[in-house]
Scaffold this motif. Structure first.
Motif, PDB file in Angstrom:
ATOM      1  N   ARG A 181       0.829  -1.191   0.000  1.00 18.90           N
ATOM      2  CA  ARG A 181       0.000   0.000   0.000  1.00 18.90           C
ATOM      3  C   ARG A 181       0.872   1.252   0.000  1.00 18.90           C
ATOM      4  N   LEU A 182       0.325   2.299  -0.668  1.00 17.06           N
ATOM      5  CA  LEU A 182       0.984   3.600  -0.711  1.00 17.06           C
ATOM      6  C   LEU A 182      -0.014   4.664  -0.298  1.00 17.06           C
ATOM      7  N   LEU A 183       0.359   5.478   0.665  1.00 18.32           N
ATOM      8  CA  LEU A 183      -0.447   6.621   1.075  1.00 18.32           C
ATOM      9  C   LEU A 183       0.171   7.886   0.503  1.00 18.32           C
ATOM     10  N   CYS A 184      -0.641   8.705  -0.086  1.00 20.52           N
ATOM     11  CA  CYS A 184      -0.186   9.967  -0.657  1.00 20.52           C
ATOM     12  C   CYS A 184      -0.930  11.112   0.022  1.00 20.52           C
ATOM     13  N   GLY A 185      -0.192  12.074   0.534  1.00 20.77           N
ATOM     14  CA  GLY A 185      -0.793  13.265   1.098  1.00 20.77           C
ATOM     15  C   GLY A 185      -0.574  14.432   0.154  1.00 20.77           C
ATOM     16  N   PHE A 186      -1.581  15.285   0.020  1.00 20.62           N
ATOM     17  CA  PHE A 186      -1.528  16.355  -0.981  1.00 20.62           C
ATOM     18  C   PHE A 186      -1.472  17.716  -0.307  1.00 20.62           C
ATOM     19  N   ALA A 187      -1.027  18.664  -1.069  1.00 18.69           N
ATOM     20  CA  ALA A 187      -0.825  20.011  -0.556  1.00 18.69           C
ATOM     21  C   ALA A 187      -2.121  20.669  -0.153  1.00 18.69           C
ATOM     22  N   LYS A 188      -3.253  20.200  -0.755  1.00 20.18           N
ATOM     23  CA  LYS A 188      -4.543  20.820  -0.421  1.00 20.18           C
ATOM     24  C   LYS A 188      -5.292  19.987   0.629  1.00 20.18           C
ATOM     25  N   GLY A 189      -4.635  18.972   1.177  1.00 22.58           N
ATOM     26  CA  GLY A 189      -5.225  18.277   2.319  1.00 22.58           C
ATOM     27  C   GLY A 189      -5.795  16.919   2.029  1.00 22.58           C
ATOM     28  N   GLN A 190      -5.933  16.498   0.746  1.00 19.15           N
ATOM     29  CA  GLN A 190      -6.508  15.198   0.453  1.00 19.15           C
ATOM     30  C   GLN A 190      -5.466  14.092   0.687  1.00 19.15           C
ATOM     31  N   ILE A 191      -6.011  12.883   0.859  1.00 22.20           N
ATOM     32  CA  ILE A 191      -5.176  11.689   1.072  1.00 22.20           C
ATOM     33  C   ILE A 191      -5.714  10.594   0.181  1.00 22.20           C
ATOM     34  N   THR A 192      -4.793   9.870  -0.498  1.00 22.10           N
ATOM     35  CA  THR A 192      -5.208   8.739  -1.326  1.00 22.10           C
ATOM     36  C   THR A 192      -4.391   7.520  -0.909  1.00 22.10           C
ATOM     37  N   MET A 193      -5.037   6.332  -1.096  1.00 20.08           N
ATOM     38  CA  MET A 193      -4.362   5.060  -0.861  1.00 20.08           C
ATOM     39  C   MET A 193      -4.384   4.249  -2.135  1.00 20.08           C
ATOM     40  N   TRP A 194      -3.199   3.705  -2.484  1.00 18.26           N
ATOM     41  CA  TRP A 194      -3.046   2.964  -3.738  1.00 18.26           C
ATOM     42  C   TRP A 194      -2.557   1.551  -3.445  1.00 18.26           C
ATOM     43  N   ASP A 195      -3.001   0.637  -4.306  1.00 20.15           N
ATOM     44  CA  ASP A 195      -2.511  -0.744  -4.287  1.00 20.15           C
ATOM     45  C   ASP A 195      -1.281  -0.795  -5.177  1.00 20.15           C
ATOM     46  N   LEU A 196      -0.110  -1.067  -4.585  1.00 16.33           N
ATOM     47  CA  LEU A 196       1.130  -1.041  -5.349  1.00 16.33           C
ATOM     48  C   LEU A 196       1.291  -2.275  -6.234  1.00 16.33           C
ATOM     49  N   ALA A 197       0.467  -3.285  -6.037  1.00 12.52           N
ATOM     50  CA  ALA A 197       0.558  -4.460  -6.904  1.00 12.52           C
ATOM     51  C   ALA A 197      -0.207  -4.248  -8.209  1.00 12.52           C
ATOM     52  N   SER A 198      -1.374  -3.628  -8.100  1.00 13.84           N
ATOM     53  CA  SER A 198      -2.225  -3.452  -9.288  1.00 13.84           C
ATOM     54  C   SER A 198      -2.288  -2.013  -9.762  1.00 13.84           C
ATOM     55  N   GLY A 199      -1.833  -1.079  -8.933  1.00 13.81           N
ATOM     56  CA  GLY A 199      -1.930   0.328  -9.289  1.00 13.81           C
ATOM     57  C   GLY A 199      -3.328   0.881  -9.138  1.00 13.81           C
ATOM     58  N   LYS A 200      -4.165   0.189  -8.393  1.00 11.37           N
ATOM     59  CA  LYS A 200      -5.551   0.585  -8.222  1.00 11.37           C
ATOM     60  C   LYS A 200      -5.694   1.553  -7.057  1.00 11.37           C
ATOM     61  N   LEU A 201      -6.527   2.560  -7.246  1.00  9.92           N
ATOM     62  CA  LEU A 201      -6.841   3.507  -6.177  1.00  9.92           C
ATOM     63  C   LEU A 201      -7.817   2.839  -5.226  1.00  9.92           C
TER      64      LEU A 201
END
Length: 1389
Positions: A216-236
């Motif tokens: 899993r990959l967590l991404c934090g953004f400058a405007k406050g949003q957060i996303t989680m990605w599946d690093l095996a499939s690239g799926k959000l």
């Protein structure tokens, strides 16, 4: 959930394969760190026990807060309030008050006060390159860097903004894309997550985080949003927009070890917990605020991550999280419930400095625990976090790290090494334990990405505090990521990776730069285990050293080739010498350190021998190592070349210094000795003789020849001869002390031989090849002439200090000195301190060897007059410490302190028993004053118990003579019961020889002794009772009954007169033994031996026999029949299995009873009792035939014996009376006709009362004359006369004895014992003549003696010791012979 499992199943392994990166022009693998073995916490703790020194043991315990603060209380605190967390030392809270000089900061400078900027100007970096080499390698990841630039240009990805590294490398961009790269050699782009459209909506990626399994990959953004990605499939998987207040940028987002839990920190300074769940197939995220930024913004968070091998560590269950606000540090636990474990304020600091946090598990002593490093500015704090048995967490402050630069990043690369990045973009590699800076690298070319825009929240309008914005100026949290010993640095157009070089790489790096000296020094530090930041050197210590040593040998060979190649061909010889002097010692030093003598003296020497200058420098380089004994095992060729070189260069002092450290056995000894003598190298000559030939005498002979002649001639010595004499004295002292000359020690096996040889040499009567006029003892005489005092001092000091010389030898020397000093014409002066030394030597309490010999030597020394050389009080004290009690006695004797001598005897184990003789002599022999005797008497009485312990018998003898009135008091004071028993036994037992007449003891003392005897020696009670007299029967009976001593009880009852009571005791004792013998229960009691039963029966029979004579028939039957019944009762147990084993034995015992009772019980009664017994009565006659026949045989024997005895008695009586009558009735013929007293004729005196008395001897007397001489005795109306002349002539003879016996009224012979008729003198003389005719004891006398013995038995055992009948018995005569023939006939005169 199924999708998550599927994604987790496709996790990328971190070891899928290394990919290459570029360092300058060389390709280096990215993953080249040492693989971490997967161990449990316990195994890792054991492995790291040996590394317990990595963290300083000096630590300050941080006490647990009584009431931990709540989050609400922390949020409500003002910035200027003091934190509730307080250390034991309050001054430690203030950085300026910390005494940094108490820490070893090595090359990293620190100070406790002063202007920081001033310190920064003054302190300079230490160049550690020469010590540690290049520790780190900074490499450009070309593949990733090129694709970042390409992505920015082709797909408008934007500039890189954040990086996260795990098994994959994730790079976030300013346009909202996340680029995922693999660690394969191609560094290929695996995934591109997100889109520019989303990036336009969310802003730049401001933070990244990859979970533990890289799924899993967590991404934090400058405007406050957060996303989680599946690093095996690239799926959000998730898009989170409501986890925190809107309008704030994500500064940090971190996965915890729990994959469903993450932590985020926004630009508002708040911290939120993100909990990921999946409900009804829908992925959700729950947010919880952990810290609000309204009262102080948090700008850095760091959860505690544990490696796989440490996942079972007890502290991981708390899911610890460290948070750094602008004013303090907080450590909280997320599980099992939210709890604040620690708060720590910064104190004063630069507001623009960046707060930093970093966790790492470190081995401290024997356990592994997490350490939190935090800093803000130029001071790094280390906190050790532990969990106790109760579950509470304790934080301990460790040694601080003070720097001279401000930090913007802190990274653990391993548990011992940290990498710091300062504000001017310089990397500093620091050793954690020593705080030594290992290397500094400039990384400005990386063009590091800073996170300032996110801290200022420019994407949302810049709604942040000024303090947070000021910190953000230098913030680079998201630009640096570490994973598996690698640190990744994100630049504006590139990605660099920093790793620790392996030990081989560090050495090779120095060799490439031709820094051979530095390479060798670094390699040696690896060899000795002193290097820092070591990577790639594994295995045990022996294996590691072998690997490094092989590499060092290769470098040394390369170094030697370089020396010879770079030798200047032209120029002065001094330049060439300087070149080799700079280079050759390095080779020699490292060969010796590696103990490679073969390499040094083969390859290296062969290379140096090609150049004469190099060869000379090489040989001279060996000198300091030879002198310091670091060089052993030199070949003979090297030693020979070395000596020739020194001789050619005329370096004689150097040559002598080397010879005395060399093994010269492989050289030509005679040649070396000749060379030393010619060049006056006396030390070397002595050494060669000693070590080369084990000859210790020849050097002395050579030196004596030089100095003896001028001394004997009275000439003065030259300076050289004085030097030789002094060397001779020193050499002799060394030999006698067991030391080698001029240095070292003689081999232990040769020490006694050398000492004896040297000592015998000195005391020789004549020297070898001595002239006729030579005086005796030439060597001693020479040394005395040379320096008398020093020679004596040498002998004295050496013999005192050396334990190989016996005390007798030392004592002889000092006794001789004492006698010389005591002479009136003494000219010898010896320092008195020598006598003090000999006293200390002889009285050494730590030396137990030769104790008696040392004491005897000192005693002889004192008796020879040496006592004037000592202080008497000190002598007594030292003698007491050394337990020299004879010395103490000698001193006390001089002072007439006789009572103190008793202590000396008592403390001396060898003479302890002599104290009794000493006390007796003092108290008995005249010559001592009353006061002296009284003091000895009191001293002896005080130590009476100790005297008894030494020898109970001698103490009893002493007490009976000198302390008879204090006996009972002494008995009362004795506490040791066994000691009291031994004392009373010696005192009361007449067999011990103590005079009982001197003692007047009460019966209670005797009874006390009997009771102790019952306890400690019960077998002797009966024998002791037989000779003891002063005891009371009733009390004594109670004592022996208490201890169940049946035989002693029976004896006392018999003595009391209770015959039946005594018999009952013995009978009961016998019955008990028989019952045990025939019992079928073998485990009940120990079965008595058959001999024991037989002895008990014999004693019981003896008791019955002794007393049957004085009992009537009924009383006799009361004794014998119960005894017979006791023997026959066990035989009735026909069912007993034990009876078959002992039936014959019991029948034999029964036969013994029958045979003995037959003398006292009528035979019909015995037969009736036997026939009534079931054992014998029910059987046939054959079963009792043995008993009956045995009784009949006994009867026949006794009847025959009685008849024979009667006949002998009658015959003897008739013969004796016949001869007696013939002797008495025979007429007497006087030898003269006058009285043998008055010498007058018997007819002259015609007095009426006067009668004529004629004796059978032929002497004639007047009765009045005999009366005047008291030769007549009146008895029962008759006068008994004795011959005056015969009685006067035979005073010691039989007649005088007979007369005296007659006078006393005692029987004269055995025949007259039972006769009340007394013989007149004529009859007595006739009977005496008859006895002389029959030379032997008559049968009548024998029977009379037997009758007397039988009569004595009637009185029991109590009369054994009374009367003299036994002593006067005919059986006591040694010449006694039984005459069976009739007496010879009486011859008529």
């Amino acid at each position: 959930m199924e999708d998550e499992k599927k994604m987790e199943a496709h996790n990328l392994d971190s070891d899928q394969g290394p990919f290459s990166v570029t360092d300058d022009s060389n390709q280096q693998p990215l993953c080249q760190e040492a693989p971490s073995p997967k161990l449990s916490v316990t195994e890792l703790s054991r492995e790291l026990e040996s590394r317990s020194e990595l963290i300083d043991d000096k630590e300050f315990d941080i006490p647990q807060v009584d009431t931990p603060p709540t989050l609400e209380s922390i949020l409500n605190e003002t910035d200027d309030e003091e934190e509730p967390f307080v250390l034991e030392d309050p001054s430690l809270l203030n950085i300026d008050n910390i005494d940094t000089h108490s820490y070893d900061t090595s090359s990293v400078a620190s100070s406790d006060s002063g202007d920081r900027t001033h310190l920064k100007r003054k302190k300079k970096l230490r160049d550690s390159f020469s010590v540690h080499g290049s520790v780190i390698r900074l490499s450009l990841l070309k593949g990733i860097s090129a694709q970042i630039v390409s992505a920015a240009a082709k797909v408008d990805a934007g500039l890189p903004t954040a990086i996260a590294a795990s098994s994959l490398i994730a790079v976030g961009t300013s346009h909202g894309l996340a680029l995922i790269f693999g660690k394969d050699p191609n560094q290929a782009l695996r995934l591109c997550l997100g889109s520019t459209a989303v990036g336009a909506q969310y802003g730049a990626i401001s933070a990244l985080s990859i979970n533990n399994d890289c799924s899993r990959l967590l991404c934090g953004f400058a405007k406050g949003q957060i996303t989680m990605w599946d690093l095996a499939s690239g799926k959000l998987l998730r898009s989170i927009t409501d986890a925190h207040p809107p309008g704030t940028a994500i500064l940090h987002i971190k996965f915890t070890d729990d994959p469903t839990l993450a932590i985020c920190n926004d630009s508002g300074g708040s911290v939120f917990e993100l909990s990921f769940k999946r409900v009804m197939g829908v992925r959700t995220c729950e947010s919880r605020c952990l810290f609000s930024g309204s009262k102080g913004e948090v700008c850095c968070i760091e959860p505690l991550h544990a490696k796989a091998e440490l996942r079972d560590h007890p502290i991981t269950q708390y899911s610890l999280l460290a948070m750094a606000s602008l004013t303090k540090i907080l450590v909280i636990g997320l599980k099992p419930s939210l709890k604040v474990w620690m708060t720590f304020p910064y104190g004063r600091m630069d507001p623009s400095s960046v707060p930093l946090l970093a966790w790492h598990f470190v081995a401290v002593q024997t356990s592994v625990n997490p350490v939190l490093a935090f800093c803000r500015g130029d001071v790094v704090h280390f906190l050790l976090v532990k969990r106790d048995e109760s579950g509470a967490i304790h934080v301990t402050k460790q040694k601080q790290l003070h720097l001279h630069y401000d930090l913007i990043n802190f990274t653990w690369i391993n548990s011992r090494t940290v990498v710091l990045l300062d504000s001017v973009e310089k990397l500093h590699v620091i050793d954690r334990q020593t705080q030594e800076e290992l290397e500094t690298v400039e990384i400005s070319e990386v063009q590091l990405v800073y996170n300032s825009s996110h801290f200022k929240s420019l994407a949302t309008g810049g709604n942040v505090s000024q303090a947070l914005a000021l910190v953000g100026e230098k913030a680079c949290y998201q630009s640096i990521s570490n994973c598996g010993g690698q640190i990744f640095y994100l630049g504006t157009k590139s990605v660099h990776v920093m790793t620790l070089r392996s030990w081989r790489e560090r050495i090779d790096h120095l060799l490439k730069q031709e820094c051979l000296n530095e390479a060798l020094a670094l390699a040696w530090s690896f060899h000795e285990g002193k290097a820092k930041a070591v990577v790639g050197l594994s295995g045990d210590e022996h294996k590691r050293k072998a690997v490094v040593a092989d590499r060092m040998v290769e470098i040394l060979i390369q170094y030697a080739d370089r020396i010879m190649k770079k030798c200047p061909d032209q120029g002065k010889i001094q330049v060439m010498e300087q070149h080799f002097q700079d280079m050759v010692p390095v080779i020699v030093d490292y060969c010796l350190l590696l103990q490679r003598m073969d390499l040094l003296f083969s390859q290296m020497y062969d290379k140096m021998a090609e150049n004469s200058v190099a060869k000379g420098v090489f040989l001279e380089c060996l000198e300091p190592y030879i002198i310091s004994d670091k060089l052993v095992g030199m070949t003979a060729q090297i030693m020979k070349d070395l000596l020739l070189h020194f001789q050619d260069r005329n370096l004689m002092a150097n040559m002598e210094a080397c010879i005395v450290h060399m093994d010269v056995t492989s050289l030509d000894i005679q040649q070396v000795v000749l060379m030393c003598w010619e060049n006056r190298l006396y030390d070397a000559m002595i050494y060669v003789y000693n070590s080369g030939m084990n000859d210790f005498i020849t050097p002395m002979e050579k030196l004596f020849k030089v100095i003896a002649h001028p001394l004997s001639a009275g000439k003065s010595l030259s300076d050289e001869q004085v030097i030789m004499g002094n060397k001779l004295l020193v050499y002799i002292s060394c030999c006698l002390a067991g030391r080698a000359y001029p240095l070292g020690n003689i081999p232990e096996d040769l020490v006694p031989l050398v000492k004896n040889q040297v000592f015998e040499f000195l005391i020789r009567l004549h020297s070898a090849e001595a002239p006729a006029e030579e005086e005796v003892y030439p060597y001693v005489r020479t040394l005395l002439h040379f320096d008398t005092r020093e020679f004596l001092n040498v002998l004295a000091l050496v013999m005192v200090e050396n334990s190989d010389f016996t005390p007798s030898q030392v004592g002889c020397l000092f006794t001789f000195l004492a006698r010389q000093l005591a002479k009136p014409n003494n000219t010898l002066f010896v320092n008195r301190t020598l006598f003090d030394q000999i006293l200390e030597f002889l009285c050494s309490p730590d030396d137990d060897s030769r104790h008696s010999e040392r004491q005897q030597v000192l005693l002889e020394l004192l008796q020879a007059g040496g006592i004037v050389q000592f202080e008497e009080n000190r002598l007594i004290q030292m003698a007491e410490k050394a337990e020299f009690y004879q010395i103490c006695e000698f001193m006390y004797e001089r002072e007439h302190r006789y009572d103190m001598i008793i202590d000396c005897y008592l403390r001396d184990p060898l003479r302890k028993e002599e104290v009794f003789t000493y006390i007796h002599n003092i108290l008995s022999i005249p010559g001592h004053s009353t006061e002296e005797k009284q003091s000895v008497w009191q001293k002896a009485l005080k130590h009476i118990e100790e005297l008894i312990s030494a020898s109970p018998f001698k103490a009893a003898d002493l007490i009976s003579i000198h302390f008879s009135e204090q006996v009972e008091q002494i008995i009362q004071n004795l506490q040791d019961q066994y000691l009291l028993f031994q004392f009373l036994k010696s005192l009361l037992d007449s067999r011990e020889g103590i005079n009982q007449d001197l003692l007047q003891l009460s019966p209670s003392v005797t009874e006390q002794f009997i009771e102790l005897l019952c306890q400690y020696d019960p077998d002797q009670v009966l024998e002791t009772l037989k000779f003891l007299e002063s005891y009371r029967l009733e009390e004594t009976i109670q004592v022996v009954q208490k201890y169940q001593l049946h035989e002693a009880t029976s004896y006392l009852l018999e003595k009391k007169g209770d015959i039946h009571g005594a018999f009952s005791v013995m009978l009961e004792f016998l019955q008990r033994k028989l019952l045990i013998l025939t019992s079928e229960d073998e485990n009940s009691i120990k079965v008595p031996s058959l001999k024991d039963i037989e002895d008990t029966l014999a004693k019981t029979i003896s008791l019955c026999q002794r007393n049957s004579h004085k009992l009537n028939q009924q009383q006799r039957e009361a004794l014998w029949f119960p005894l017979l019944e006791a023997m026959m009762a066990p035989q009735r147990l026909s069912s007993s299995t034990m009876l078959c084993h002992y039936s014959e034995f019991l029948k034999n015992l029964t036969m013994q009873v029958l045979n003995n009772m037959a003398a006292f019980i009528a035979l019909p009664l015995i037969l009736q009792r036997i026939l009534q017994d079931p054992v014998y009565g029910r059987g046939k006659l054959g079963e009792i035939q043995g008993l009956v026949l045995g009784m009949l045989d006994s009867f026949n024997y006794e009847q025959t014996l009685l008849e024979t005895t009667t006949n002998l008695l009658n015959h003897d009586l008739h013969w004796s009376l016949r001869n007696l009558k013939a002797s008495v009735t025979r007429g007497l013929n006087p030898k003269q006709d006058y009285c043998c007293i008055c010498l007058q004729q018997y007819k002259r005196r015609q007095e009426t009362a006067d009668q004529i008395i004629v004796f059978s001897c032929g002497h004639l007397y007047h009765s009045l004359c005999l009366m005047s001489k008291e030769c007549g005795t009146e008895s029962k109306g008759q006068i008994r006369w004795t011959c005056f002349k015969c009685n006067a002539n035979h005073k010691g003879g039989k007649l005088s004895e007979t007369s005296s016996e007659l006078k006393k009224g005692t029987p004269v012979s055995l025949a007259q014992i039972n006769s009340e008729t007394l013989l007149d003198p004529q009859q007595a003389q006739a009977f005496d003549q008859l006895c002389r005719l029959y030379r032997g004891t008559s049968r009548l006398a024998l029977l009379t003696e037997l009758s007397r013995d039988r009569g004595g038995e009637k009185h029991g055992l109590l009369h054994v010791s009374q009367g003299d009948s036994a002593l006067n018995s005919v059986f006591q005569n040694e010449t006694f012979q039984l005459h069976l023939t009739p007496p010879p006939p009486l011859l008529d005169d």
